[in-house]
Design a protein around this motif. Structure first.
Motif, PDB file in Angstrom:
ATOM      1  N   LYS A  26       0.798  -1.223   0.000  1.00 13.65           N
ATOM      2  CA  LYS A  26       0.000   0.000   0.000  1.00 13.65           C
ATOM      3  C   LYS A  26       0.834   1.278   0.000  1.00 13.65           C
ATOM      4  CE  LYS A  26      -3.990  -2.298   1.975  1.00 13.65           C
ATOM      5  NZ  LYS A  26      -4.596  -2.452   0.644  1.00 13.65           N
ATOM      6  N   MET A  27       2.141   1.163   0.249  1.00 11.58           N
ATOM      7  CA  MET A  27       3.025   2.322   0.111  1.00 11.58           C
ATOM      8  C   MET A  27       4.418   1.834  -0.252  1.00 11.58           C
ATOM      9  SD  MET A  27       3.555   3.566   4.113  1.00 11.58           S
ATOM     10  CE  MET A  27       4.122   5.198   3.648  1.00 11.58           C
ATOM     11  N   SER A  28       5.189   2.672  -0.922  1.00 12.46           N
ATOM     12  CA  SER A  28       6.535   2.287  -1.338  1.00 12.46           C
ATOM     13  C   SER A  28       7.494   2.331  -0.154  1.00 12.46           C
ATOM     14  CB  SER A  28       7.036   3.238  -2.424  1.00 12.46           C
ATOM     15  OG  SER A  28       7.263   4.536  -1.884  1.00 12.46           O
ATOM     16  N   TRP A  64      -0.333   6.637  -2.243  1.00 15.60           N
ATOM     17  CA  TRP A  64      -0.929   5.409  -1.732  1.00 15.60           C
ATOM     18  C   TRP A  64      -1.303   4.494  -2.899  1.00 15.60           C
ATOM     19  CZ3 TRP A  64       0.130   5.034   3.126  1.00 15.60           C
ATOM     20  CH2 TRP A  64       0.227   6.181   3.908  1.00 15.60           C
ATOM     21  N   ILE A  65      -1.168   3.196  -2.677  1.00 12.14           N
ATOM     22  CA  ILE A  65      -1.302   2.216  -3.755  1.00 12.14           C
ATOM     23  C   ILE A  65      -2.472   1.274  -3.467  1.00 12.14           C
ATOM     24  CG2 ILE A  65      -0.105   0.408  -5.054  1.00 12.14           C
ATOM     25  CD1 ILE A  65       2.550   1.630  -3.866  1.00 12.14           C
ATOM     26  N   ASP A  66      -3.275   1.009  -4.485  1.00 16.79           N
ATOM     27  CA  ASP A  66      -4.314  -0.023  -4.366  1.00 16.79           C
ATOM     28  C   ASP A  66      -3.641  -1.393  -4.365  1.00 16.79           C
ATOM     29  OD1 ASP A  66      -6.819   1.392  -4.298  1.00 16.79           O
ATOM     30  OD2 ASP A  66      -6.457   1.955  -6.382  1.00 16.79           O
ATOM     31  N   SER A  67      -4.018  -2.240  -3.432  1.00 14.42           N
ATOM     32  CA  SER A  67      -3.468  -3.598  -3.394  1.00 14.42           C
ATOM     33  C   SER A  67      -4.508  -4.528  -2.802  1.00 14.42           C
ATOM     34  CB  SER A  67      -2.180  -3.637  -2.558  1.00 14.42           C
ATOM     35  OG  SER A  67      -2.481  -3.509  -1.179  1.00 14.42           O
ATOM     36  N   PRO A  68      -4.424  -5.821  -3.120  1.00 19.96           N
ATOM     37  CA  PRO A  68      -5.430  -6.770  -2.638  1.00 19.96           C
ATOM     38  C   PRO A  68      -5.223  -7.215  -1.190  1.00 19.96           C
ATOM     39  CG  PRO A  68      -3.822  -7.899  -4.006  1.00 19.96           C
ATOM     40  CD  PRO A  68      -3.480  -6.443  -4.082  1.00 19.96           C
ATOM     41  N   ASN A 111      -3.887  -0.099  13.887  1.00 19.15           N
ATOM     42  CA  ASN A 111      -3.711  -0.003  15.339  1.00 19.15           C
ATOM     43  C   ASN A 111      -4.833   0.807  15.979  1.00 19.15           C
ATOM     44  OD1 ASN A 111      -0.059   0.422  15.620  1.00 19.15           O
ATOM     45  ND2 ASN A 111      -1.280  -1.359  15.130  1.00 19.15           N
ATOM     46  N   THR A 112      -5.232   1.861  15.293  1.00 21.79           N
ATOM     47  CA  THR A 112      -6.106   2.869  15.887  1.00 21.79           C
ATOM     48  C   THR A 112      -7.521   2.372  16.110  1.00 21.79           C
ATOM     49  OG1 THR A 112      -4.807   4.560  14.749  1.00 21.79           O
ATOM     50  CG2 THR A 112      -6.927   5.249  15.647  1.00 21.79           C
ATOM     51  N   ILE A 113      -8.055   1.604  15.162  1.00 26.17           N
ATOM     52  CA  ILE A 113      -9.438   1.147  15.296  1.00 26.17           C
ATOM     53  C   ILE A 113      -9.563  -0.371  15.358  1.00 26.17           C
ATOM     54  CG2 ILE A 113     -10.419   3.228  14.252  1.00 26.17           C
ATOM     55  CD1 ILE A 113     -10.689   1.699  11.624  1.00 26.17           C
ATOM     56  N   GLY A 114      -8.452  -1.083  15.200  1.00 25.37           N
ATOM     57  CA  GLY A 114      -8.493  -2.540  15.286  1.00 25.37           C
ATOM     58  C   GLY A 114      -9.385  -3.169  14.240  1.00 25.37           C
ATOM     59  N   GLU A 115      -9.307  -2.651  13.009  1.00 25.61           N
ATOM     60  CA  GLU A 115     -10.124  -3.176  11.914  1.00 25.61           C
ATOM     61  C   GLU A 115      -9.276  -3.385  10.671  1.00 25.61           C
ATOM     62  OE1 GLU A 115     -13.355  -0.572  11.082  1.00 25.61           O
ATOM     63  OE2 GLU A 115     -14.130  -0.603  13.138  1.00 25.61           O
ATOM     64  N   LEU A 116      -9.745  -4.288   9.797  1.00 28.40           N
ATOM     65  CA  LEU A 116      -9.108  -4.489   8.500  1.00 28.40           C
ATOM     66  C   LEU A 116      -9.288  -3.245   7.636  1.00 28.40           C
ATOM     67  CD1 LEU A 116     -10.118  -8.095   7.383  1.00 28.40           C
ATOM     68  CD2 LEU A 116      -7.815  -7.283   7.877  1.00 28.40           C
ATOM     69  N   ILE A 117      -8.214  -2.811   6.993  1.00 24.81           N
ATOM     70  CA  ILE A 117      -8.277  -1.658   6.097  1.00 24.81           C
ATOM     71  C   ILE A 117      -7.864  -2.122   4.699  1.00 24.81           C
ATOM     72  CG2 ILE A 117      -7.486   0.682   5.629  1.00 24.81           C
ATOM     73  CD1 ILE A 117      -9.025   0.386   8.265  1.00 24.81           C
ATOM     74  N   ARG A 118      -8.762  -1.926   3.750  1.00 24.28           N
ATOM     75  CA  ARG A 118      -8.484  -2.292   2.364  1.00 24.28           C
ATOM     76  C   ARG A 118      -8.355  -1.056   1.468  1.00 24.28           C
ATOM     77  NH1 ARG A 118      -9.390  -7.769   1.772  1.00 24.28           N
ATOM     78  NH2 ARG A 118     -10.599  -8.757   3.459  1.00 24.28           N
ATOM     79  N   GLU A 119      -9.135  -0.014   1.775  1.00 25.37           N
ATOM     80  CA  GLU A 119      -9.197   1.169   0.916  1.00 25.37           C
ATOM     81  C   GLU A 119      -8.054   2.123   1.245  1.00 25.37           C
ATOM     82  OE1 GLU A 119     -13.172  -0.438   2.188  1.00 25.37           O
ATOM     83  OE2 GLU A 119     -11.416   0.390   3.227  1.00 25.37           O
ATOM     84  N   LYS A 120      -7.318   2.543   0.229  1.00 27.87           N
ATOM     85  CA  LYS A 120      -6.158   3.412   0.447  1.00 27.87           C
ATOM     86  C   LYS A 120      -6.559   4.782   0.990  1.00 27.87           C
ATOM     87  CE  LYS A 120      -5.950   5.044  -4.374  1.00 27.87           C
ATOM     88  NZ  LYS A 120      -5.103   5.103  -5.598  1.00 27.87           N
ATOM     89  N   GLU A 121      -7.794   5.213   0.722  1.00 31.37           N
ATOM     90  CA  GLU A 121      -8.245   6.529   1.176  1.00 31.37           C
ATOM     91  C   GLU A 121      -8.356   6.618   2.693  1.00 31.37           C
ATOM     92  OE1 GLU A 121      -9.291   5.764  -2.931  1.00 31.37           O
ATOM     93  OE2 GLU A 121      -9.830   4.665  -1.098  1.00 31.37           O
ATOM     94  N   ARG A 122      -8.448   5.482   3.356  1.00 30.02           N
ATOM     95  CA  ARG A 122      -8.621   5.483   4.814  1.00 30.02           C
ATOM     96  C   ARG A 122      -7.296   5.524   5.566  1.00 30.02           C
ATOM     97  NH1 ARG A 122     -12.374   0.751   6.799  1.00 30.02           N
ATOM     98  NH2 ARG A 122     -12.403   2.093   8.647  1.00 30.02           N
ATOM     99  N   ILE A 123      -6.200   5.274   4.876  1.00 27.75           N
ATOM    100  CA  ILE A 123      -4.932   5.052   5.574  1.00 27.75           C
ATOM    101  C   ILE A 123      -4.389   6.304   6.254  1.00 27.75           C
ATOM    102  CG2 ILE A 123      -2.544   4.299   5.326  1.00 27.75           C
ATOM    103  CD1 ILE A 123      -3.474   2.619   2.897  1.00 27.75           C
ATOM    104  N   ALA A 124      -4.223   7.396   5.508  1.00 29.90           N
ATOM    105  CA  ALA A 124      -3.581   8.592   6.054  1.00 29.90           C
ATOM    106  C   ALA A 124      -4.288   9.139   7.299  1.00 29.90           C
ATOM    107  CB  ALA A 124      -3.457   9.669   4.979  1.00 29.90           C
ATOM    108  N   PRO A 125      -5.618   9.302   7.291  1.00 27.45           N
ATOM    109  CA  PRO A 125      -6.274   9.810   8.500  1.00 27.45           C
ATOM    110  C   PRO A 125      -6.047   8.931   9.728  1.00 27.45           C
ATOM    111  CG  PRO A 125      -7.770   9.931   6.621  1.00 27.45           C
ATOM    112  CD  PRO A 125      -6.585   9.132   6.175  1.00 27.45           C
ATOM    113  N   LEU A 126      -6.000   7.620   9.513  1.00 27.88           N
ATOM    114  CA  LEU A 126      -5.765   6.712  10.645  1.00 27.88           C
ATOM    115  C   LEU A 126      -4.332   6.832  11.162  1.00 27.88           C
ATOM    116  CD1 LEU A 126      -7.719   3.575   9.398  1.00 27.88           C
ATOM    117  CD2 LEU A 126      -8.295   5.001  11.372  1.00 27.88           C
ATOM    118  N   LEU A 127      -3.367   7.046  10.279  1.00 24.71           N
ATOM    119  CA  LEU A 127      -1.983   7.202  10.712  1.00 24.71           C
ATOM    120  C   LEU A 127      -1.770   8.514  11.465  1.00 24.71           C
ATOM    121  CD1 LEU A 127      -0.001   5.834   7.628  1.00 24.71           C
ATOM    122  CD2 LEU A 127      -0.423   4.689   9.820  1.00 24.71           C
ATOM    123  N   VAL A 128      -2.539   9.538  11.109  1.00 24.11           N
ATOM    124  CA  VAL A 128      -2.489  10.789  11.880  1.00 24.11           C
ATOM    125  C   VAL A 128      -2.964  10.526  13.303  1.00 24.11           C
ATOM    126  CG1 VAL A 128      -3.483  13.104  12.127  1.00 24.11           C
ATOM    127  CG2 VAL A 128      -2.775  12.290   9.876  1.00 24.11           C
TER     128      VAL A 128
END
Length: 306
Positions: free
Chosen positions: A102-104, A216-220, A226-243
């Motif tokens: 999902k990221m280089s 951010w990269i689309d990947s299967p 860590n923040t919500i304890g849920e599976l994350i598939r969509e790249k759009e959700r990653i940055a806000p959770l890392l903040v």
């Protein structure tokens, strides 16, 4: 091949010499160390392999540990290991994101440099952390809420092991209350600040615009936040959770339960030490765990390829 989860440790796992045998053995690992040095204009090899006074300073800890985890990961990937899910504890989540595609590697290492720098600079005077052993999480939460001052749950690692974080005086008061409530052990941690508490919110806010620059990269392959304890598939959700991750609690026990519910058969911990494998066994003694810390440990991977 069995269903495999790749998991990566966080700050505290670092040690001098970590990854040196991977650097000497695998060209793909050597490239990561050398490129990290170029990307950051820093001698990352000396930071990781030689005695120095920087490795335990937050900014440099994060650079050295993430570079090492990614370098080890590249050797594991060369063996044909493909995970069904990934996860990492705190800074280890960035290694998990690269393992999930999902990221280089370059984005991960550049961002972790900023993350470590901002966390170090945001550390207030008088902040600390402590590990609480042998006490129910709900009791710990109740005591924290009833204590004057800022003190919060930083890590829910496994049954019987919780880390608190906050203002030093408040942490001291909570520790005394934990002992009175029946904790088996209370240990103040040797860290440079109250990480994963609201006192570090400024660091997360500063990191936000840096995360917006990441491609951010689309990947299967999903990862577990860590923040919500849920599976994350969509790249759009990653940055806000890392903040949010910088100043919110790490829900590692929940992360492990999510991966177990997916049918993961073997957890492969990549990085120095065996901390996460230890947590896994306390969550469920029947879980299968492999720790990859040295080149010799790669022999354990062969059975997974059958």
């Amino acid at each position: 091949m069995k269903k495999i989860a790749l998991i990566f440790p966080g700050q505290g796992a670092q040690k001098v010499g970590m990854g040196k045998d991977f650097y000497d053995t695998f060209p793909v690992s050597r490239i990561i160390y050398d490129q990290a040095g170029c990307w950051l204009d820093m001698d990352v090899c000396s930071l990781c392999f030689e005695e120095n006074n920087k490795l335990d300073i937050t900014r440099y800890t994060q650079i050295g540990l993430l570079t090492t985890e990614i370098a080890m990961l590249k050797a594991v990937e060369e063996m044909g290991i493909v995970p069904v899910v990934t996860a990492g504890l705190s800074l280890g989540e960035y290694a998990a994101l690269t393992a999930a595609g999902k990221m280089s590697e370059e984005d991960a290492i550049r961002i972790i440099d900023k993350r470590g720098q901002y966390m170090q600079e945001a550390v207030p005077t008088g902040g600390s952390m402590a590990a609480i052993l042998g006490l129910n999480l709900k009791i710990i939460q109740k005591i924290c809420m009833e204590t004057t001052g800022i003190v919060e749950i930083a890590n829910d690692n496994c049954p019987g092991q919780t880390v608190i974080s906050g203002e030093t005086e408040a942490v001291v008061r909570v520790c005394e209350a934990m002992k009175a409530a029946g904790a088996k052990r209370v240990a103040v941690l040797k860290v440079s600040g109250p990480f994963h508490s609201s006192l570090l919110k400024e660091a997360g806010d500063r990191l936000a615009p840096e995360l917006e620059k990441v491609q951010w990269i689309d990947s299967p392959i999903p990862y577990v936040s860590n923040t919500i304890g849920e599976l994350i598939r969509e790249k759009e959700r990653i940055a806000p959770l890392l903040v949010r991750q910088v100043s919110e609690s790490v829900r590692w026990q929940q992360d492990m339960k999510v991966m177990t519910a997916m049918g993961v058969e073997t957890f492969v911990e990549i990085g120095p030490g065996k901390t996460l494998s230890g947590f896994a066994k306390r969550i469920d003694r029947k879980l299968s765990c492999i720790s990859i810390e040295t080149v010799k440990d790669l022999e354990k991977m062969e059975a997974l390829l059958c």
